[in-house]
Design an enzyme around this catalytic site. Structure first.
Site, PDB file in Angstrom:
ATOM      1  N   HIS A 236       4.200 -17.355  -3.212  1.00  0.00           N
ATOM      2  CA  HIS A 236       4.163 -16.778  -3.494  1.00  0.00           C
ATOM      3  C   HIS A 236       4.490 -16.558  -1.693  1.00  0.00           C
ATOM      4  O   HIS A 236       5.692 -15.467  -1.212  1.00  0.00           O
ATOM      5  CB  HIS A 236       3.143 -15.471  -3.409  1.00  0.00           C
ATOM      6  CG  HIS A 236       3.157 -14.047  -3.031  1.00  0.00           C
ATOM      7  ND1 HIS A 236       3.004 -13.896  -2.306  1.00  0.00           N
ATOM      8  CD2 HIS A 236       3.889 -13.031  -3.763  1.00  0.00           C
ATOM      9  CE1 HIS A 236       2.613 -12.337  -2.136  1.00  0.00           C
ATOM     10  NE2 HIS A 236       3.482 -11.801  -3.185  1.00  0.00           N
TER      11      HIS A 236
ATOM     12  N   GLU B 298       8.091 -17.111  -0.651  1.00  0.00           N
ATOM     13  CA  GLU B 298       9.012 -16.406  -1.616  1.00  0.00           C
ATOM     14  C   GLU B 298       9.335 -14.865  -0.123  1.00  0.00           C
ATOM     15  O   GLU B 298      10.368 -14.983   0.181  1.00  0.00           O
ATOM     16  CB  GLU B 298       8.709 -15.911  -2.220  1.00  0.00           C
ATOM     17  CG  GLU B 298       9.884 -14.372  -2.726  1.00  0.00           C
ATOM     18  CD  GLU B 298       8.939 -13.494  -3.256  1.00  0.00           C
ATOM     19  OE1 GLU B 298       8.813 -11.922  -3.226  1.00  0.00           O
ATOM     20  OE2 GLU B 298       8.174 -13.864  -4.633  1.00  0.00           O
ATOM     21  N   HIS B 299       8.232 -14.929   0.222  1.00  0.00           N
ATOM     22  CA  HIS B 299       8.797 -14.455   1.748  1.00  0.00           C
ATOM     23  C   HIS B 299       8.951 -14.164   2.824  1.00  0.00           C
ATOM     24  O   HIS B 299      10.138 -14.029   3.168  1.00  0.00           O
ATOM     25  CB  HIS B 299       6.514 -13.349   2.348  1.00  0.00           C
ATOM     26  CG  HIS B 299       5.937 -12.292   1.729  1.00  0.00           C
ATOM     27  ND1 HIS B 299       5.695 -10.941   1.735  1.00  0.00           N
ATOM     28  CD2 HIS B 299       6.379 -12.494   0.236  1.00  0.00           C
ATOM     29  CE1 HIS B 299       5.531 -10.748   1.177  1.00  0.00           C
ATOM     30  NE2 HIS B 299       5.690 -11.256   0.011  1.00  0.00           N
TER      31      HIS B 299
ATOM     32  N   GLU C  68      -1.205  -6.801   0.764  1.00  0.00           N
ATOM     33  CA  GLU C  68      -0.958  -6.787  -0.515  1.00  0.00           C
ATOM     34  C   GLU C  68      -1.677  -7.737  -1.136  1.00  0.00           C
ATOM     35  O   GLU C  68      -1.997  -6.627  -2.561  1.00  0.00           O
ATOM     36  CB  GLU C  68       0.451  -7.763  -0.505  1.00  0.00           C
ATOM     37  CG  GLU C  68       0.960  -8.069  -2.272  1.00  0.00           C
ATOM     38  CD  GLU C  68       2.076  -9.162  -1.949  1.00  0.00           C
ATOM     39  OE1 GLU C  68       3.289  -8.359  -3.046  1.00  0.00           O
ATOM     40  OE2 GLU C  68       2.725  -9.658  -0.662  1.00  0.00           O
TER      41      GLU C  68
END
Length: 307
Positions: free
Chosen positions: A47, A50-51, A127
């Protein structure tokens, strides 16, 4: 026109669905890596990577990437799941090759600058913390942990704040090199496009070095029974989950989705009509059917007041 599957010489699998009446093209880059692949000391790394795909390349800044899609009336985003990372966009048909060129750049030349890593670390931590304030999301995480306790299938996709704090640039670059630059990649394109130009744009990618090795997963060991978790939320989160074998055929897969639609996936479903429309017991009620490479889950969910 029929859907066509092919394999490019550089190792990319390609699915094309021409729709000549469409005005746009939808493009998805599907990488075969997700939270399930992560060792315990690197949870959340997929993740995080991905960012970082959106934070600049050797020829584009993060703002350049964002503006490139905004200026052509396009849209780009990404998500990480338990077994996949997907970067996807929708653009006007005449800009399909341009979109692929930018996505190729993100896939092959992302910089992972130390400054951007630290900025994005804070974003991801926010997040994660925000998910703790979402009863539905927090409850879903707890359900996966209850069904597959201490197993890779139930690992948090984003990881914890502590997990993210422990990741360093070398970890991120190694993961990016192994699974984004050189891992298994399936590209799906649907809409109005020139197949010749699409193939030419994708064939500029370097050969993928096949260093991606899927970990030898053991079969999931689901736990059954009742699980009660206390939380400070004002509403009760109720889940009824059925662990299933993964579908063996496309027909079986579609049958389960049809059953899910009948149970709770639409406003006319049994759950929505009975619990919300007739009894007015709850605002949110639905069901979902989820699959992985070796298991499946049918789950019904409702959120109701304590009375």
């Amino acid at each position: 026109m029929p859907v066509a599957l092919s394999h490019l010489d550089n190792g990319i699998d390609l699915i094309l669905e021409p729709i000549v009446t469409a005005k746009t093209a939808a493009i998805g880059f599907w990488f075969s890596v997700g939270s399930r692949y992560e060792p315990k000391n690197q949870r959340g790394i997929t993740h995080f990577v991905e960012h970082m795909l959106f934070k600049g390349t050797s020829s584009r800044t993060a703002r350049d990437i964002a503006l490139a899609f905004d200026r052509i009336g396009g849209y780009i985003n990404a998500f990480t799941d338990r077994e996949n990372l997907c970067v996807h966009c929708v653009v006007p048909s005449e800009y399909a090759e341009k979109a692929i060129e930018i996505m190729n750049d993100m896939m092959n030349h992302s910089l992972f600058s130390p400054e951007e890593i630290e900025k994005e670390r804070q974003v991801i931590e926010s997040e994660i913390i925000s998910s703790y304030d979402d009863p539905e999301e927090a409850a879903n995480e707890a359900v996966f942990q209850a069904i597959w306790p201490n197993q890779s299938l139930s690992q948090s996709i984003a990881g914890s704040v502590e997990d993210i704090a422990s990741l360093v640039r070398e970890d991120l670059l190694d993961w990016y090199t192994r699974y984004i630059q050189n891992g298994k990649l399936l590209i799906c394109i649907s809409g109005n496009f020139s197949e010749r130009k699409i193939r030419a744009a994708l064939e500029t990618n370097p050969d993928r070095k096949k260093i991606f090795n899927e970990p030898p997963f053991s079969l999931p060991n689901p736990h059954e029974g009742f699980h009660f978790l206390s939380a400070s939320f004002q509403m009760e989160q109720l889940f009824f989950c059925y662990n299933l074998e993964k579908p063996k055929t496309l027909q079986e897969y579609l049958h389960w989705h049809i059953l899910n639609a009948i149970i709770g996936d639409t406003m006319s479903s049994r759950l929505f009509q009975s619990l919300r429309e007739r009894a007015a017991y709850c605002y949110t009620v639905y069901s979902y059917y989820a699959t992985s490479s070796d298991s499946a889950l049918l789950c019904a969910y409702a959120s109701a007041s304590k009375k």
